[in-house]
Enzyme design. Structure first.
Site, PDB file in Angstrom:
ATOM      1  N   GLU A   1       0.827  -1.219   0.000  1.00  0.00           N
ATOM      2  CA  GLU A   1       0.000   0.000   0.000  1.00  0.00           C
ATOM      3  C   GLU A   1       0.856   1.262   0.000  1.00  0.00           C
ATOM      4  OE1 GLU A   1      -2.690  -0.430   3.358  1.00  0.00           O
ATOM      5  OE2 GLU A   1      -3.909  -1.877   2.245  1.00  0.00           O
TER       6      GLU A   1
ATOM      7  N   GLU B   1      -6.037  -8.315   0.184  1.00  0.00           N
ATOM      8  CA  GLU B   1      -6.392  -8.412   1.608  1.00  0.00           C
ATOM      9  C   GLU B   1      -7.886  -8.175   1.751  1.00  0.00           C
ATOM     10  OE1 GLU B   1      -4.269  -5.705   4.159  1.00  0.00           O
ATOM     11  OE2 GLU B   1      -2.317  -6.251   3.365  1.00  0.00           O
TER      12      GLU B   1
END
Ligand SMILES: *[C@@H]1O[C@H](CO)[C@@H](O)[C@H](O)[C@H]1NC(C)=O
Ligand SMILES: *[C@@H]1O[C@H](CO)[C@@H](O)[C@H](O)[C@H]1NC(C)=O
Ligand SMILES: *[C@@H]1O[C@H](CO)[C@@H](O)[C@H](O)[C@H]1NC(C)=O
Ligand SMILES: *[C@@H]1O[C@H](CO)[C@@H](O)[C@H](O)[C@H]1NC(C)=O
Length: 481
Positions: free
Chosen positions: A121, A266
């Site tokens: 991220e 995720e």
């Protein structure tokens, strides 16, 4: 006739076997930001026992990666954000990294590495652009190094991104586009991924939609209700995963790569540290998710099989609580590899517990608690603060599993967590004389006062001390000669 019947039976048998695949290709994230990680071999056994065939790591630690050799489990290794600069500046670093951390694992019976995650991220808004300039060059350098090592067809570099890299101007998926401040960069990245046949990896968190916005319709976070749908050009969205996913599909369309493969890197639901983070909601979420995945329905814009990695495998008691206290409670399994609640990875809705970790050894059954006989009460707050700064008190907050105890319970919980995370070092159970050891189980009601495990880190230290000792012996021997 008989032969035909036999062939038919074999076929049916094969079909049954195929459809009974327990984990239907579900992957899991294996993070280890914890004081007492389990032995990698124990974890790999647990993955196999549950039929889990894919795992996503957050680094390329060789002990962990080696433990996956010959397991039949497909692996995504990773390069952490703070190392991206090294690979963006210098192709030789990328080349060396691929040699040491990829090629070395690819012998016969070795590790089935499929993806390399470049950062984690890296464009998250809260990073304020810290990794923005390094990500794409690092991605290109690692893919080039993979290509030049002759691995480019089999192993793809990609970068797992948070769903905050895109948004929607209209609140519906069709208004989706990449975030303005990084749009040009995102377009270059997705074109690069597309040209390399690499996937787009996105992390989507229905729990966070709920957590961040009090007005978010609760039902929309789950998969079992269509009471608050979003309608977009005649398409009805009944859950936030589909809506969010298709906002990405629209963003990709506008960037000129409508068919880029998407992986959900995720997704999950935490079980403690917030009033909406508990086993009840987590079970409801996973039940719905597994059923959805088993149906192969996909999303309105991308029907078919979804490629998904659950987050995560374990509760991680040393994760940053900046995003919220729930951050340490994302595990399907507890800190010690015990399952938390029934979940059926196959989506058939069977109420069975996942198989826990086998052969886990615990530290002695002793707890550190606040001494009932103390006189100096005004030392308590500072000591509790100290314990909670260095240990995990996230279950004590409002909505947590240990909330609502009296002060004696609160402080004891904090002291015990500190003591356990310090590996039951006796000196860690002092707190200016406020604390005592007890062998009487200090747990109360729903609040578990854990006993830590003998961890991988511990044995690693043991191993290196043994190695050191051996080296010393050799040196002594040679000096004596
Ligand atoms: C391989 O990965 C390990 C662990 O992430 C790292 O410490 C090491 O520097 C890497 N090797 C190279 C040559 O970059
Ligand atoms: C990234 O690069 C741009 C353009 O070269 C520059 O203006 C910006 O300051 C850089 N950002 C960081 C965090 O270094
Ligand atoms: C126990 O600790 C929690 C969290 O720090 C706090 O909200 C609660 O009020 C405490 N309870 C008592 C009785 O002090
Ligand atoms: C302590 O008690 C709790 C709650 O009853 C239980 O779950 C836990 O296993 C016990 N711990 C030990 C080490 O016996």
């Amino acid at each position: 006739m008989a032969v035909r019947a036999k062939v038919l039976m074999i076929w049916v048998f094969c079909l049954v076997l195929l459809s009974a695949n327990p984990a239907q290709g579900i992957g899991v994230n294996w993070g280890i930001i914890m004081s007492h990680p389990l032995l990698p071999a124990t974890v790999v056994r647990m993955l196999k026992d549950n039929g889990i065939k894919k795992v996503k790591l957050f680094d390329s630690d060789s002990w962990t990666v080696n433990s996956l050799a010959g397991s039949g489990i497909q692996v995504m290794v990773a390069i952490p954000n703070d190392q991206l600069e090294r690979f963006s500046d210098d192709y030789d670093n990328a080349k060396d990294w691929v040699h040491d951390n990829i090629t070395s694992h690819l012998y016969k019976g070795g590790v089935d590495i499929k993806y390399v995650a470049i950062g984690n991220e890296p464009f998250l808004k809260s990073y304020n652009g810290r990794f923005t300039n390094h990500t794409f060059p690092a991605l290109k350098n690692i893919q080039r190094a993979l290509d030049e090592a002759g691995l480019g067809d089999k192993i793809k570099a990609t970068t797992p991104l948070n769903a905050d890299v895109y948004d929607s101007s209209t609140g519906t998926p069709s208004g989706g586009n990449f975030r303005k401040d990084i749009r040009e960069l995102m377009i270059k990245i997705v074109k690069f991924l597309n040209a390399n046949n690499a996937p787009f990896v996105v992390n989507i968190y229905p729990f966070l939609s709920l957590y961040q916005n009090d007005d978010f319709p609760m039902e929309f976070a789950f998969f079992d209700s269509d009471s608050s749908p979003i309608v977009d050009n005649g398409i009805k969205y009944t859950n936030v995963l589909d809506a969010n996913h298709d906002t990405l599909v629209w963003s990709l369309k506008k960037a000129g790569v409508p068919n880029l493969k998407i992986i959900i890197g995720e997704i999950g639901w935490p079980t403690d540290g917030h009033k909406k983070a508990n086993v009840h909601y987590a079970k409801r979420f996973y039940d719905g998710l597994f059923k959805k995945l088993a149906s192969d329905k996909g999303t309105p814009l991308r029907p078919g099989k979804m490629d998904v990695y659950l987050f995560g495998l374990f509760d991680e008691n040393m994760k940053s609580i900046l995003p919220g206290f729930f951050e340490r409670h994302w595990g399907i399994f507890r800190y010690d590899g015990k399952p938390k609640f029934p979940m059926d990875f196959s989506g058939q809705g069977h109420d069975k517990l996942p198989v826990g970790a086998k052969g886990v050894q615990y530290l002695p059954a002793q707890w550190c608690i606040l001494d009932r006989k103390i006189k100096n009460v005004n030392l308590v707050p500072a000591n509790m603060d100290y314990a909670c700064t260095y240990a995990d008190c996230s279950a004590l907050v409002y909505g947590g599993s240990c909330n609502g105890m009296d002060i004696y319970g609160n402080v004891s919980y904090a002291f015990n967590m500190y003591f356990q995370m310090q590996n039951q070092d006796v000196q860690a159970c002092d707190f200016q004389g406020l604390a005592v050891l007890t062998t009487k189980n200090a747990s109360r009601g729903s609040c578990l006062f854990p006993i830590e495990i003998v961890s991988a880190g511990e044995r690693l230290e043991l191993r290196s001390t043994t190695t050191l000792f051996l080296i010393l012996m050799i040196i002594i021997r040679f000096t004596l000669l």
